[in-house]
Design a protein around this motif. Structure first.
Motif, PDB file in Angstrom:
ATOM      1  N   UNK A 290       0.834  -1.201   0.000  1.00 46.39           N
ATOM      2  CA  UNK A 290       0.000   0.000   0.000  1.00 46.39           C
ATOM      3  C   UNK A 290       0.874   1.258   0.000  1.00 46.39           C
ATOM      4  N   UNK A 291       0.217   2.390  -0.204  1.00 44.64           N
ATOM      5  CA  UNK A 291       0.898   3.683  -0.358  1.00 44.64           C
ATOM      6  C   UNK A 291       0.850   4.467   0.948  1.00 44.64           C
ATOM      7  N   UNK A 292       1.977   5.085   1.297  1.00 45.96           N
ATOM      8  CA  UNK A 292       2.037   5.998   2.443  1.00 45.96           C
ATOM      9  C   UNK A 292       2.749   7.255   1.985  1.00 45.96           C
ATOM     10  N   UNK A 293       1.992   8.349   1.793  1.00 45.37           N
ATOM     11  CA  UNK A 293       2.558   9.624   1.347  1.00 45.37           C
ATOM     12  C   UNK A 293       3.389   9.452   0.067  1.00 45.37           C
ATOM     13  N   UNK A 294       2.845   8.666  -0.859  1.00 42.06           N
ATOM     14  CA  UNK A 294       3.482   8.464  -2.153  1.00 42.06           C
ATOM     15  C   UNK A 294       4.496   7.350  -2.195  1.00 42.06           C
ATOM     16  N   UNK A 295       4.876   6.827  -1.039  1.00 44.88           N
ATOM     17  CA  UNK A 295       5.895   5.784  -0.956  1.00 44.88           C
ATOM     18  C   UNK A 295       5.282   4.456  -0.502  1.00 44.88           C
ATOM     19  N   UNK A 296       6.013   3.357  -0.663  1.00 49.50           N
ATOM     20  CA  UNK A 296       5.534   2.100  -0.078  1.00 49.50           C
ATOM     21  C   UNK A 296       5.395   2.255   1.430  1.00 49.50           C
ATOM     22  N   UNK A 297       4.232   1.929   1.968  1.00 49.68           N
ATOM     23  CA  UNK A 297       3.989   2.153   3.388  1.00 49.68           C
ATOM     24  C   UNK A 297       3.766   0.883   4.177  1.00 49.68           C
ATOM     25  N   UNK A 298       2.955  -0.023   3.643  1.00 51.54           N
ATOM     26  CA  UNK A 298       2.623  -1.254   4.347  1.00 51.54           C
ATOM     27  C   UNK A 298       2.674  -2.431   3.383  1.00 51.54           C
ATOM     28  N   UNK A 299       3.255  -3.539   3.833  1.00 50.56           N
ATOM     29  CA  UNK A 299       3.261  -4.779   3.073  1.00 50.56           C
ATOM     30  C   UNK A 299       2.394  -5.776   3.831  1.00 50.56           C
ATOM     31  N   UNK A 300       1.233  -6.098   3.279  1.00 51.45           N
ATOM     32  CA  UNK A 300       0.336  -7.078   3.877  1.00 51.45           C
ATOM     33  C   UNK A 300       0.541  -8.427   3.187  1.00 51.45           C
ATOM     34  N   UNK A 301       0.746  -9.468   3.994  1.00 50.58           N
ATOM     35  CA  UNK A 301       0.993 -10.808   3.451  1.00 50.58           C
ATOM     36  C   UNK A 301      -0.194 -11.701   3.793  1.00 50.58           C
ATOM     37  N   UNK A 302      -0.790 -12.297   2.764  1.00 49.70           N
ATOM     38  CA  UNK A 302      -1.967 -13.142   2.922  1.00 49.70           C
ATOM     39  C   UNK A 302      -1.665 -14.579   2.501  1.00 49.70           C
ATOM     40  N   UNK A 303      -2.355 -15.498   3.130  1.00 50.97           N
ATOM     41  CA  UNK A 303      -2.316 -16.903   2.734  1.00 50.97           C
ATOM     42  C   UNK A 303      -3.678 -17.279   2.172  1.00 50.97           C
ATOM     43  N   UNK A 304      -3.742 -17.746   0.918  1.00 48.30           N
ATOM     44  CA  UNK A 304      -5.025 -18.215   0.380  1.00 48.30           C
ATOM     45  C   UNK A 304      -5.440 -19.510   1.081  1.00 48.30           C
ATOM     46  N   UNK A 305      -6.638 -19.534   1.639  1.00 52.15           N
ATOM     47  CA  UNK A 305      -7.121 -20.711   2.354  1.00 52.15           C
ATOM     48  C   UNK A 305      -7.788 -21.688   1.389  1.00 52.15           C
ATOM     49  N   UNK A 306      -7.694 -22.949   1.744  1.00 49.31           N
ATOM     50  CA  UNK A 306      -8.315 -23.988   0.922  1.00 49.31           C
ATOM     51  C   UNK A 306      -9.836 -23.946   1.121  1.00 49.31           C
ATOM     52  N   UNK A 307     -10.596 -24.431   0.117  1.00 44.87           N
ATOM     53  CA  UNK A 307     -12.044 -24.564   0.308  1.00 44.87           C
ATOM     54  C   UNK A 307     -12.331 -25.435   1.527  1.00 44.87           C
ATOM     55  N   UNK A 308     -13.394 -25.172   2.294  1.00 48.98           N
ATOM     56  CA  UNK A 308     -14.504 -24.287   1.929  1.00 48.98           C
ATOM     57  C   UNK A 308     -14.308 -22.827   2.311  1.00 48.98           C
ATOM     58  N   UNK A 309     -13.203 -22.480   3.004  1.00 53.04           N
ATOM     59  CA  UNK A 309     -13.047 -21.078   3.419  1.00 53.04           C
ATOM     60  C   UNK A 309     -12.978 -20.132   2.225  1.00 53.04           C
ATOM     61  N   UNK A 310     -12.093 -20.444   1.265  1.00 49.90           N
ATOM     62  CA  UNK A 310     -11.982 -19.670   0.024  1.00 49.90           C
ATOM     63  C   UNK A 310     -11.854 -18.181   0.288  1.00 49.90           C
ATOM     64  N   UNK A 311     -10.832 -17.810   1.061  1.00 53.02           N
ATOM     65  CA  UNK A 311     -10.558 -16.401   1.336  1.00 53.02           C
ATOM     66  C   UNK A 311      -9.076 -16.225   1.612  1.00 53.02           C
ATOM     67  N   UNK A 312      -8.649 -14.963   1.699  1.00 49.86           N
ATOM     68  CA  UNK A 312      -7.270 -14.639   2.030  1.00 49.86           C
ATOM     69  C   UNK A 312      -7.163 -14.394   3.529  1.00 49.86           C
ATOM     70  N   UNK A 313      -6.261 -15.124   4.191  1.00 48.62           N
ATOM     71  CA  UNK A 313      -6.024 -14.923   5.625  1.00 48.62           C
ATOM     72  C   UNK A 313      -4.813 -14.024   5.810  1.00 48.62           C
ATOM     73  N   UNK A 314      -4.986 -12.924   6.544  1.00 49.07           N
ATOM     74  CA  UNK A 314      -3.877 -12.001   6.782  1.00 49.07           C
ATOM     75  C   UNK A 314      -2.887 -12.644   7.752  1.00 49.07           C
ATOM     76  N   UNK A 315      -1.680 -12.926   7.263  1.00 47.69           N
ATOM     77  CA  UNK A 315      -0.632 -13.546   8.077  1.00 47.69           C
ATOM     78  C   UNK A 315       0.218 -12.518   8.812  1.00 47.69           C
ATOM     79  N   UNK A 316       0.572 -11.462   8.083  1.00 48.47           N
ATOM     80  CA  UNK A 316       1.530 -10.509   8.637  1.00 48.47           C
ATOM     81  C   UNK A 316       1.348  -9.146   8.007  1.00 48.47           C
TER      82      UNK A 316
END
Length: 204
Positions: free
Chosen positions: A56-82
């Motif tokens: 994501x952007x912070x004042x024009x610069x890279x600000x936050x790096x969000x890391x997700x793990x794709x979950x297997x069905x039936x969840x079928x969503x991205x889990x925020x790891x870090x």
């Protein structure tokens, strides 16, 4: 891994993502456009990706790096790891003597055995987030991995992470990390001001 941006990224954020993709094993850059997190999940599932990384952007610069793990069905969503909060970055083109990394297949995360607990916790987080392995011996790491992420204490930040190719030369971006939130272990680390205000905001 799929690496993309938040909506409406700046040119510097796009350049950072390009740098990051060059040093992460098996990473692919994905243009975000209007895609939602659910759309990113389906894209990851279609490509067999084990991680989705959103910068994501912070004042024009890279600000936050969000890391997700794709979950297997039936969840079928991205889990925020870090969530990695950046104080600043240095692009590879801004680093004297840097080389370009191409097609990295393996990544080591080096932290000195004598480093404090915070840096060891950060190295553990990075290894899980980026599908890497922690390596305590630097020379051995250069021999074993295509790229080594060197974790060291920062002067005005929690830590700096510098990527080095097997030649020992800098490659990829340098990260100045203000703080991290590890949702797997519950560990939260921070030192400097910067993008910390984003810690409580929506990760999308």
């Amino acid at each position: 891994m799929l690496v993309t941006t938040s909506h409406r990224p700046t040119q510097r954020v796009r350049s950072f993502v390009k740098d990051l993709v060059s040093v992460l094993p098996g990473a692919e850059r994905l243009t975000r456009g209007k895609a939602t997190l659910r759309d990113l999940y389906y894209e990851a599932a279609a490509r067999g990706a084990k991680r989705v990384i959103v910068v994501s952007v912070w004042k024009g610069n890279p600000g936050t790096v969000n890391v997700y793990q794709p979950l297997e069905p039936p969840e079928m969503e991205l889990r925020l790891m870090a969530r990695i909060l950046l104080r600043g970055v240095r692009l590879s083109r801004e680093t004297p003597g840097a080389q370009r990394a191409y097609g990295a297949r393996s990544l080591g995360v080096h932290v000195a055995p004598s480093a404090g607990q915070a840096l060891h916790s950060l190295a553990d987080l990075l290894s899980r987030a980026f599908l890497a392995r922690v390596a305590l011996d630097y020379e051995e790491a250069l021999a074993r991995f295509d790229v080594v992420a060197v974790v060291r204490e920062g002067s005005r930040s929690l830590a700096e992470v510098e990527f080095r190719c097997s030649t020992g030369r800098a490659c990829g971006p340098l990260l100045r990390i203000a703080g991290v939130v590890d949702y797997d272990t519950g560990v939260r680390l921070h030192k400097a001001e910067g993008a910390l205000g984003e810690a409580g905001q929506s990760p999308g």
